[in-house]
Design an enzyme around this catalytic site. Structure first.
Site, PDB file in Angstrom:
ATOM      1  N   LYS A 180     148.451  95.604 103.452  1.00  0.00           N
ATOM      2  CA  LYS A 180     147.726  94.466 102.862  1.00  0.00           C
ATOM      3  C   LYS A 180     146.220  94.695 102.896  1.00  0.00           C
ATOM      4  O   LYS A 180     145.741  95.582 103.616  1.00  0.00           O
ATOM      5  CB  LYS A 180     148.098  93.187 103.623  1.00  0.00           C
ATOM      6  CG  LYS A 180     147.760  93.245 105.099  1.00  0.00           C
ATOM      7  CD  LYS A 180     148.517  92.167 105.868  1.00  0.00           C
ATOM      8  CE  LYS A 180     148.058  92.178 107.316  1.00  0.00           C
ATOM      9  NZ  LYS A 180     148.905  91.337 108.159  1.00  0.00           N
ATOM     10  N   TYR A 218     113.006  94.490 112.151  1.00  0.00           N
ATOM     11  CA  TYR A 218     112.839  93.040 112.047  1.00  0.00           C
ATOM     12  C   TYR A 218     112.572  92.411 113.404  1.00  0.00           C
ATOM     13  O   TYR A 218     113.191  92.781 114.393  1.00  0.00           O
ATOM     14  CB  TYR A 218     114.090  92.397 111.446  1.00  0.00           C
ATOM     15  CG  TYR A 218     114.171  92.506 109.951  1.00  0.00           C
ATOM     16  CD1 TYR A 218     113.163  91.975 109.145  1.00  0.00           C
ATOM     17  CD2 TYR A 218     115.244  93.137 109.345  1.00  0.00           C
ATOM     18  CE1 TYR A 218     113.242  92.071 107.764  1.00  0.00           C
ATOM     19  CE2 TYR A 218     115.330  93.241 107.963  1.00  0.00           C
ATOM     20  CZ  TYR A 218     114.322  92.712 107.183  1.00  0.00           C
ATOM     21  OH  TYR A 218     114.403  92.811 105.826  1.00  0.00           O
TER      22      TYR A 218
HETATM   23  C1  LIG Z   1     149.431  92.146 109.157  1.00  0.00           C
HETATM   24  C2  LIG Z   1     150.844  91.989 109.517  1.00  0.00           C
HETATM   25  C3  LIG Z   1     151.567  93.088 110.045  1.00  0.00           C
HETATM   26  C4  LIG Z   1     150.897  94.377 110.456  1.00  0.00           C
HETATM   27  O1  LIG Z   1     150.140  94.130 111.622  1.00  0.00           O
HETATM   28  P1  LIG Z   1     149.440  95.287 112.464  1.00  0.00           P
HETATM   29  O2  LIG Z   1     149.039  94.624 113.719  1.00  0.00           O
HETATM   30  O3  LIG Z   1     148.301  95.773 111.654  1.00  0.00           O
HETATM   31  O4  LIG Z   1     150.454  96.347 112.674  1.00  0.00           O
HETATM   32  C5  LIG Z   1     152.924  92.928 110.238  1.00  0.00           C
HETATM   33  N1  LIG Z   1     153.538  91.755 109.954  1.00  0.00           N
HETATM   34  C6  LIG Z   1     152.886  90.682 109.470  1.00  0.00           C
HETATM   35  C7  LIG Z   1     153.633  89.421 109.185  1.00  0.00           C
HETATM   36  C8  LIG Z   1     151.511  90.756 109.248  1.00  0.00           C
HETATM   37  O5  LIG Z   1     150.861  89.693 108.786  1.00  0.00           O
END
Ligand SMILES: *Cc1c(COP(=O)(O)O)cnc(C)c1O
Length: 373
Positions: A43, A264
């Site tokens: 994702k 800054y």
């Molecule tokens: C993002 C997510 C994952 C992957 O999580 P990681 O900690 O990056 O391995 C797996 N399952 C769900 C439902 C998620 O939202």
């Protein structure tokens, strides 16, 4: 060459994504969970690193199930994979009016409530060939998924799962980065007792952290995201290698006299005559301002202390102590990598590696280290 990439002259910064390392991490995870299947969670554009090359490499390594958050991400991934054979699951569910998209791109929704289940059943009635779905059961995170009441309803009418063609049931751990947290076993227990009622469906609860909590968490399918890049907060993960480095270009080098101020707010006062290099990466590039005073920057293994605050587009480092090597305008220094990992940087910036990675922004040139892609 201190770095193994070449980029356009105009590049201010380069994010190096080591595809070989990602594939090696995927294979290490798959070997670790042997007996269970290993999906990849890609994702948010593969955590900001660029989904295309990563997805193609994992696909070729044999990964057959991919999780994304949104429908748009799923469409993009389906186009990249250019085949219907691999499963693409949409974590954010099955919103009203999206069935033509799920059909056209052969996507699998992760159904999050009863309404979505019923909607999916109605949609499936219109199809000649039924399309598969996954179902999310909440086990204590209270973010997405069927709650207890929904579950009770489902138990009374198990036919619903069949009608909806549900093949996978998932749940998500809220504390997988804390191996001692009792919540993990509590969620696992609740999940396993629920899925026992649906023996024909496969089950998945482990994200990256979950994989490192123990075998009982593997179930039928694990779905790591962050671990693909070599990071698993809260766990030691010897079998994984780091896959992400960030380099910034030296824009200018100057000598600042003792007593002069840098950056800054004039927050830094030179305590000696100081050679200062200005690097073309700042907080607009995800090099978080909260790293001011904390970051570790390297050139050929030598540390370059950050002086002054992190600006939007640049930072300044003290190069006076560089001895054997000379740093020139146009060279790249290492901002993240083996010497200063995303885990270390995230912890010093008081955030998590997830936010650090996804926040790296769009300005970096990307270099994918791979023999094939
Ligand atoms: C993002 C997510 C994952 C992957 O999580 P990681 O900690 O990056 O391995 C797996 N399952 C769900 C439902 C998620 O939202």
């Amino acid at each position: 060459m201190p770095y193994n990439f070449s980029v356009n002259e105009q590049a201010n910064s380069v994010l190096v994504v080591d595809i070989e390392a990602i594939v090696s991490n995927y294979k290490a995870l798959r070997t670790k969970v042997i007996g269970a299947d290993c999906a990849a969670t890609l994702k948010a554009n593969a955590y900001g690193l660029g989904i295309e090359k990563i997805a193609l490499a994992l696909n070729e390594a044999g990964c057959s199930t991919f999780f994304v958050a949104t429908i748009d991400e799923a469409i993009e991934l389906r186009k990249i994979l250019n085949s219907d054979r691999k499963q693409i699951l949409v974590l954010n569910g099955f919103p009203k009016g999206t069935s033509p998209i799920f059909k056209r791109y052969n996507l699998m929704p992760v159904l999050n409530d009863f309404m979505q289940l019923e909607r999916w059943i109605e949609f499936n009635k219109t199809l000649e060939k039924k399309q598969k779905a996954a179902l999310h059961l909440d086990t204590g995170m209270n973010r997405l998924g069927l709650d207890e009441k929904d579950l009770a309803r489902l138990i009374q009418t198990p036919q619903i799962l069949k009608n909806a063609n549900v093949h996978i049931i998932i749940s998500h751990l809220s504390c997988s980065d804390e191996s001692e947290n009792k919540m993990n076993n509590r969620q696992l227990l609740e999940f396993t007792s629920s899925i026992k009622l649906f023996p024909k469906v496969s089950a998945s609860i482990a994200n990256s952290g979950g994989i490192f909590l123990g075998k009982e968490f593997y179930l039928d399918l694990v779905r790591p995201g962050l671990a693909l890049y070599g990071s698993v907060p809260g766990h030691s993960k010897n079998e994984l290698v780091h896959a992400v480095s960030l380099y910034g270009r030296v824009l200018q080098i100057r000598t600042v006299r003792k007593g002069e101020l840098i950056g800054y707010g004039g927050s830094y006062k030179a305590t000696r005559n100081t050679n200062v290099a200005t690097i073309g990466v700042g907080y607009a590039d995800g090099y978080q301002r909260s790293l001011s005073g904390n970051s570790r920057i390297f050139f050929l293994g030598s540390p370059l202390p950050l002086v002054g605050r992190i600006s939007m587009d640049s930072i300044t480092v003290d190069i006076s102590d560089l001895q054997t090597t000379k740093l020139n305008v146009g060279d790249f220094v290492e901002l993240l990598g083996k010497n200063f990992t995303i885990d270390q940087a995230a912890s010093l910036a008081q955030t998590v590696p997830y936010e650090l990675l996804t926040g790296l922004g769009r300005r970096h040139y990307k270099h994918y280290h791979s023999t094939r892609y």
